[in-house]
Design a protein around this motif. Structure first.
Motif, PDB file in Angstrom:
ATOM      1  N   SER A  41      68.960  70.522 -15.203  1.00 21.68           N
ATOM      2  CA  SER A  41      67.741  69.740 -15.148  1.00 21.68           C
ATOM      3  C   SER A  41      68.045  68.339 -14.640  1.00 21.68           C
ATOM      4  N   VAL A  42      67.016  67.689 -14.105  1.00 22.02           N
ATOM      5  CA  VAL A  42      67.182  66.310 -13.669  1.00 22.02           C
ATOM      6  C   VAL A  42      67.626  65.449 -14.845  1.00 22.02           C
ATOM      7  N   PHE A  43      67.029  65.662 -15.997  1.00 22.14           N
ATOM      8  CA  PHE A  43      67.353  64.842 -17.169  1.00 22.14           C
ATOM      9  C   PHE A  43      68.830  64.947 -17.537  1.00 22.14           C
ATOM     10  N   SER A  44      69.369  66.147 -17.567  1.00 25.85           N
ATOM     11  CA  SER A  44      70.748  66.327 -18.014  1.00 25.85           C
ATOM     12  C   SER A  44      71.752  65.639 -17.101  1.00 25.85           C
ATOM     13  N   GLN A  45      71.346  65.336 -15.857  1.00 29.55           N
ATOM     14  CA  GLN A  45      72.261  64.711 -14.912  1.00 29.55           C
ATOM     15  C   GLN A  45      72.236  63.185 -14.972  1.00 29.55           C
ATOM     16  N   LEU A  46      71.277  62.612 -15.699  1.00 28.66           N
ATOM     17  CA  LEU A  46      71.162  61.154 -15.726  1.00 28.66           C
ATOM     18  C   LEU A  46      72.301  60.510 -16.506  1.00 28.66           C
ATOM     19  N   LEU A  47      72.506  59.222 -16.236  1.00 24.97           N
ATOM     20  CA  LEU A  47      73.533  58.444 -16.912  1.00 24.97           C
ATOM     21  C   LEU A  47      72.899  57.270 -17.645  1.00 24.97           C
ATOM     22  N   PRO A  48      73.475  56.841 -18.766  1.00 25.73           N
ATOM     23  CA  PRO A  48      72.941  55.669 -19.459  1.00 25.73           C
ATOM     24  C   PRO A  48      72.897  54.434 -18.571  1.00 25.73           C
ATOM     25  N   GLU A  49      73.838  54.328 -17.617  1.00 27.46           N
ATOM     26  CA  GLU A  49      73.906  53.140 -16.770  1.00 27.46           C
ATOM     27  C   GLU A  49      72.692  52.974 -15.869  1.00 27.46           C
ATOM     28  N   GLU A  50      71.948  54.043 -15.622  1.00 31.51           N
ATOM     29  CA  GLU A  50      70.774  53.937 -14.748  1.00 31.51           C
ATOM     30  C   GLU A  50      69.471  53.938 -15.516  1.00 31.51           C
ATOM     31  N   ILE A  51      69.537  53.958 -16.840  1.00 33.72           N
ATOM     32  CA  ILE A  51      68.340  54.095 -17.669  1.00 33.72           C
ATOM     33  C   ILE A  51      67.969  52.755 -18.301  1.00 33.72           C
ATOM     34  N   GLU A  52      66.711  52.413 -18.197  1.00 33.41           N
ATOM     35  CA  GLU A  52      66.191  51.252 -18.914  1.00 33.41           C
ATOM     36  C   GLU A  52      65.870  51.627 -20.349  1.00 33.41           C
ATOM     37  N   THR A  53      65.000  52.619 -20.533  1.00 31.95           N
ATOM     38  CA  THR A  53      64.639  53.063 -21.875  1.00 31.95           C
ATOM     39  C   THR A  53      64.379  54.562 -21.868  1.00 31.95           C
ATOM     40  N   ILE A  54      64.556  55.174 -23.042  1.00 36.82           N
ATOM     41  CA  ILE A  54      64.098  56.535 -23.316  1.00 36.82           C
ATOM     42  C   ILE A  54      63.142  56.432 -24.498  1.00 36.82           C
ATOM     43  N   THR A  55      61.914  56.893 -24.314  1.00 40.06           N
ATOM     44  CA  THR A  55      60.876  56.759 -25.324  1.00 40.06           C
ATOM     45  C   THR A  55      60.361  58.139 -25.713  1.00 40.06           C
ATOM     46  N   LEU A  56      60.291  58.386 -26.998  1.00 35.46           N
ATOM     47  CA  LEU A  56      59.741  59.633 -27.511  1.00 35.46           C
ATOM     48  C   LEU A  56      58.291  59.407 -27.922  1.00 35.46           C
ATOM     49  N   LEU A  57      57.363  60.098 -27.247  1.00 34.06           N
ATOM     50  CA  LEU A  57      55.944  60.036 -27.582  1.00 34.06           C
ATOM     51  C   LEU A  57      55.651  61.168 -28.557  1.00 34.06           C
ATOM     52  N   LYS A  58      55.075  60.835 -29.734  1.00 33.32           N
ATOM     53  CA  LYS A  58      55.053  61.814 -30.808  1.00 33.32           C
ATOM     54  C   LYS A  58      53.677  62.274 -31.260  1.00 33.32           C
ATOM     55  N   ASP A  59      52.673  61.417 -31.229  1.00 31.77           N
ATOM     56  CA  ASP A  59      51.382  61.839 -31.763  1.00 31.77           C
ATOM     57  C   ASP A  59      50.405  62.143 -30.635  1.00 31.77           C
ATOM     58  N   ALA A  60      49.212  62.610 -31.005  1.00 28.48           N
ATOM     59  CA  ALA A  60      48.247  63.057 -30.004  1.00 28.48           C
ATOM     60  C   ALA A  60      47.775  61.928 -29.108  1.00 28.48           C
ATOM     61  N   SER A  61      47.611  60.723 -29.656  1.00 23.91           N
ATOM     62  CA  SER A  61      47.129  59.621 -28.821  1.00 23.91           C
ATOM     63  C   SER A  61      48.135  59.251 -27.743  1.00 23.91           C
ATOM     64  N   ALA A  62      49.403  59.540 -27.975  1.00 24.89           N
ATOM     65  CA  ALA A  62      50.436  59.254 -26.971  1.00 24.89           C
ATOM     66  C   ALA A  62      50.587  60.376 -25.962  1.00 24.89           C
ATOM     67  N   THR A  63      50.262  61.642 -26.355  1.00 24.30           N
ATOM     68  CA  THR A  63      50.592  62.790 -25.498  1.00 24.30           C
ATOM     69  C   THR A  63      49.380  63.560 -24.986  1.00 24.30           C
ATOM     70  N   ALA A  64      48.178  63.269 -25.479  1.00 24.57           N
ATOM     71  CA  ALA A  64      47.005  64.031 -25.026  1.00 24.57           C
ATOM     72  C   ALA A  64      46.795  63.911 -23.528  1.00 24.57           C
ATOM     73  N   ILE A  65      47.215  62.822 -22.962  1.00 23.44           N
ATOM     74  CA  ILE A  65      47.045  62.609 -21.525  1.00 23.44           C
ATOM     75  C   ILE A  65      47.821  63.640 -20.706  1.00 23.44           C
ATOM     76  N   TYR A  66      48.811  64.296 -21.345  1.00 25.31           N
ATOM     77  CA  TYR A  66      49.576  65.346 -20.679  1.00 25.31           C
ATOM     78  C   TYR A  66      48.962  66.728 -20.880  1.00 25.31           C
ATOM     79  N   GLY A  67      47.784  66.782 -21.494  1.00 27.54           N
ATOM     80  CA  GLY A  67      47.024  68.010 -21.571  1.00 27.54           C
ATOM     81  C   GLY A  67      47.729  69.137 -22.280  1.00 27.54           C
TER      82      GLY A  67
END
Length: 966
Positions: free
Chosen positions: A149-175
């Motif tokens: 996967s694209v995710f598994s190939q990433l490195l911490p050096e190129e990442i600003e943040t990783i955010t976990l969206l957990k409730d419906a108000s954060a994820t409903a937009i993804y249907g």
């Protein structure tokens, strides 16, 4: 537009713009830095509390950002700089204990093959349903969490943040893709500063944290004889045989081979090199990263001595170029080009699974590595592990991952201030192909000793020696194409604040995988969606947000293809109220609540139901196949989340969430709802229901007020309970087998209640139901005894069978997780550590590692405490049997273990050169550091690592590194 032209175009544009920016910025005077704002990403490594929502920063949410004090949904965030303390070839393995609500699982550490699995707030679907969160990288699908996967190939050096969206108000937009949560990755951008160059290198080694401990040949022979005697058979090994095994005086006829020592190295080298360029001005900003990573496997370097083999190696090269350009006052562009190239080589197999299974099964006295005549030892039952690695060929694979995105944004201030429109196209691609070169080898079993010469005599050849043959193979391919268009609004009117998003998008994904030696493909997966979000805040105190997604997928019937997923949330910043605003101890306090509907369409139907279960299928003989289900739909989940964010005493940050998730329309086999007299093969139906409840909290302390001393402590705690409400299960004789009301994934096992005594065996001869045993189990003294709990109406029936299974142990993921991150800096020294603890988790001791002599296999140290008449009161293992025991190795509580542990996941000790010294050699900063990963574990499983009891072992890593910035 053809894809190849798109790739070439964006590649050339990105390189040209990046090169132009680097050259122009290098020529500018350093004093220009004061003209522009400094980008927060350019801060050097230092001591800082992990991100807190109480700080007034912009935080990443779905397709945008919001000021952290106005966020009303439940999220957890970690920065890329924080997870650089770990050395892992897979990004997911750096997230242990980092994100509240995220459970990370990884069964092994094989370079290039280890994959981390994710669940958010536990499992809320069951059966073969997918529980993995959706992974989004810079606004686009990340291709999952698995290998390639694209995710598994990433490195911490190129990442600003990783955010976990957990409730419906954060994820409903993804249907219909948001019910399992969303893992949101944002990569780094260039800043408003002159050219900054940062180089770092890490060099170190790895070794196995735990390997199975098997008995030597002398002990093996002794215990095997005991097993034969227990079975009423004559012994196989004489005392002279046993003495020869122990002394090592006769390695040909009495071998004592430690197969792990024969094929594995004690330590293996690892290395990493990283080079970053960062800078920009009001016109062009850029971030460029180049990285090379090398990791060798645990196998010895057989490729150095054998042409028909190869060394086990894994190398990966990552690159990224993120360029932002202001084309005019109102028009801007963003180009992202990133990817990785992988090279993986392995002798014998593409992965090491088969070899480690063999190592865990092969007895030490089975045969020598090589016979006196130079041929390989072996038998009809077992292959030779060394020969497998020397003389069966090798596998070489090459993969590429490419991520591209082109975005244009036009300000529409002439309509109203704060309005803009944006369009973006993205293509992600993963492809792996390679060469497998295979051959066969012959092995010879020693049958005896020639009476005259004393030389070994051999059985006929086993296997066949062949020449090396080659084949080109495409193993996996993933391609995703996505287009988005959005209208964005962000403006403040006095005490009023509005932030809005309206978006339309479409994406297509194609996935093909190799099944054995035959390639298999699938139709494209396609999603169309409309999404929107509106956030309103009054006086930064009262906040309301509404978000929704309207999504359709090709997986469902045409008239049931689209669904609407709304969510709303409210927030109240109490600390802004007059009755608290002057309280110096409560610096920030916010209450929030959300409720909404999300969906999960990543549903596995099984081979019999087909890709499109709403179509009626027919077998080749003309008979009707599985009945069609025209009402097939996605899973739906309603989530209620209540939360609190606070900053107290200026140094203490607190976050708390409590939630209730109700999921329905889970696919189940309708055993208990549709009568079998219908006379047809029933389809899976959307009838399943689950409930998940839990709470999470994080607490951070940031102390130290002097220039010399600074410290922080940040901890997080997660608890969840996932239960099944309904799964259409048939009628059960035993209440303990009823799934409704039980934990989701609850193991069912026989309850072991001790070992049979000889008196009990004697009584069974006349009344078997008095001390029941499995019908097919010929029990003897020292065998496991099970509780009889199952029969009609729950009355014991005098036999042990599947109706006696009851709930024993916990599901496969821990229900309680604690993470602790702590750091200390004094003068130029700094220390950072990450601990993780889990409980309410079980592991099961199964397979040849723990089941002595089964299928002619090994015996490990666990069998030392076996039952004998002399130690019947203190035995910790059932009596030994040289045959396949049908009683003792049943699925039972005896083999269940508490999987709780406390681990030091990583630690880093660093020293930064004083500014006077670094300035004298014309560098901005210089730092030396040492790192450790998987340093130690405290657990209750004495036979190995509780996260990976079998297979490729968990690795400990120790690194020496340096970083220098110009």
């Amino acid at each position: 537009m053809k894809l190849k032209y798109y790739y070439k175009g964006i590649f050339l544009i990105s390189i040209l713009l990046t090169g132009f920016s680097l050259i122009s910025q290098a020529q500018k005077n350093e004093t220009r830095d004061s003209i522009f704002k400094r980008d927060s990403l350019l801060k050097a490594d230092g001591m800082k509390l992990p991100f807190s929502l109480s700080q007034k920063k912009e935080v990443n949410i779905a397709f945008g950002t919001l000021p952290s004090n106005l966020v009303t949904s439940s999220i957890s965030t970690v920065s890329g700089d924080e997870i650089k303390q770990n050395f892992n070839t897979n990004l997911g393995s750096s997230l242990y204990g980092r994100l509240t609500g995220l459970t990370v699982s990884q069964p092994n550490s094989e370079p290039g093959a280890a994959t981390a699995g994710f669940t958010m707030r536990g499992r809320n679907t069951f059966g073969d349903g997918d529980n993995s969160p959706l992974i989004i990288i810079d606004g686009f699908i990340g291709g999952g969490s698995g290998l390639g996967s694209v995710f598994s190939q990433l490195l911490p050096e190129e990442i600003e943040t990783i955010t976990l969206l957990k409730d419906a108000s954060a994820t409903a937009i993804y249907g219909a893709r948001g019910a399992n949560g969303v893992l949101l990755v944002t990569t780094k951008k260039g800043g408003y500063n002159s050219l900054k160059v940062d180089f770092s290198t890490r060099q170190g080694f790895q070794y196995a944290a735990n390997l199975p401990q098997f008995l030597n040949a002398g002990d093996y022979a002794t215990l095997f004889n005991e097993g034969l005697q227990n079975d009423g058979q004559p012994v196989r090994y004489s005392q002279a045989d046993i003495d020869a095994y122990r002394s090592g005086s006769d390695p040909i006829f009495h071998p004592n081979v430690n197969w792990y020592d024969e094929v594995l190295r004690d330590v293996v080298p690892v290395s990493s090199y990283n080079l970053n360029f960062n800078g920009g001005d009001s016109t062009v900003r850029y971030f460029v990263m180049l990285n090379a990573l090398g990791n060798q496997g645990l196998y010895k370097n057989f490729g150095d001595d054998f042409e028909e083999s190869s060394n086990s190696t894994y190398n990966r090269y990552n690159f990224r170029s993120n360029v932002d350009i202001n084309l005019s006052k109102n028009l801007s562009a963003s180009f992202k080009l990133a990817g990785s190239l992988e090279q993986k080589d392995n002798p014998f197999g593409y992965t090491t699974e088969g070899q480690f299974n063999l190592l865990a099964s092969l007895p030490p006295n089975a045969f020598p590595v090589r016979n006196p005549n130079g041929t390989y030892g072996g038998s009809n039952i077992f292959a030779n592990p060394v020969a497998n690695l020397e003389s069966t060929g090798f596998y070489s694979s090459n993969s590429r991952t490419l991520q591209t995105a082109l975005r244009l944004t036009q300000k529409l201030d002439f309509i109203t201030k704060g309005l803009n429109v944006s369009g973006v196209v993205s293509i992600n691609n993963y492809f792996i192909a390679g060469t497998q070169k295979t051959k066969g080898y012959g092995r010879f079993a020693i049958t005896g000793k020639d009476a005259v010469s004393g030389n070994p005599t051999y059985a006929p050849i086993i296997g066949q020696t062949t020449t090396l043959s080659a084949a080109e193979i495409t193993r996996d391919q993933y391609r995703n194409y996505e287009i988005q268009g959005s209208l964005n609004y962000d403006r403040k009117f006095g005490k009023h604040y509005l932030n809005g998003l309206a978006m339309i998008s479409t994406d297509n994904s194609i996935l093909s995988r190799l099944s054995g030696d035959v390639g298999s493909g699938t139709d494209p997966y396609k999603h169309n969606s409309l999404a929107g979000r509106l956030t309103y805040a009054y006086n930064q105190t009262y906040i309301a947000e509404f978000s929704a997604g309207y999504m359709g997928s090709e997986r469902f019937a045409e008239d049931r293809r689209y669904g609407f997923f709304p969510a709303g949330s409210l927030g109240w910043v109490i600390s802004n109220e007059s009755f608290l605003s002057k309280n110096s101890n409560i610096n920030f306090l916010k209450l929030r609540a959300s409720y909404g509907l999300t969906g999960n369409d990543n549903i596995y139907l099984g081979s019999s139901n087909g890709r499109y279960p709403f179509f009626q299928n027919y077998n080749f003989d003309g008979s009707e196949g599985v009945l069609a289900n025209p009402f097939f739909t996605w899973e739906k989940e309603n989530t209620l989340n209540l939360g609190l964010d606070a900053k107290l005493f200026k140094i203490l940050d607190l976050n708390f969430d409590i939630y209730n998730r109700k999921r329905r329309d889970i696919l189940v086999s309708p055993t208990g709802t549709v009568p079998v007299i219908i006379g047809a093969t029933l389809p899976l139906l959307n009838q399943g229901k689950t409930t998940s409840k839990g709470f999470e909290t994080s607490l951070g302390l940031n102390g130290g007020k002097t220039k010399k001393l600074n410290y922080f402590v940040s901890t997080n705690f997660s608890y969840f309970k996932n239960t099944i409400d309904f799964d259409a299960q048939g009628i059960q004789l035993n209440d303990g087998l009823v799934n409704a009301g039980a934990l989701n994934g609850q193991p069912r096992r026989l309850k072991a209640i001790g070992f049979f005594t000889q008196d009990e065996i004697n009584q069974r001869a006349t009344n078997p139901s008095l001390f029941p045993a499995p019908i097919d189990g010929n029990v003897r003294a020292g065998d496991l005894k099970y509780q009889d709990v199952g029969g009609p109406n729950g009355i014991p029936d005098g036999i042990i069978d599947d109706n006696d299974l009851i709930a024993i142990g916990d599901p496969g993921i821990p229900r309680i997780t604690v993470g602790l991150t702590t750091g200390l800096s004094f003068k130029n020294f700094d220390l950072n550590m990450v601990f993780q603890a889990v409980t309410n988790n079980s592991v099961y001791l199964g397979g040849s590692t723990f089941q002595a002599f089964q299928n002619n296999g090994q015996v490990s140290t666990i069998a030392i405490g076996r039952w004998t008449p002399e130690n019947a009161e203190t035995a910790t293992y059932p009596r030994l049997s040289a045959s396949n025991n049908l009683n003792n190795f049943r699925n039972s509580s005896f083999w269940n273990r508490d999987g709780s542990f406390i681990k030091l996941r990583s630690a880093e000790l660093g020293y930064s050169l004083p500014s006077k010294i670094s300035n004298s050699v014309r560098v901005n900063n210089a730092r030396l550091f040492v790192q450790g990963t998987n340093i130690f574990s405290l657990d209750k499983v004495e036979y190995g690592d509780s996260e990976a009891l079998t297979g490729y072992p968990v690795l400990k890593t120790f690194i020496v590194g340096a970083r220098i910035g110009f």
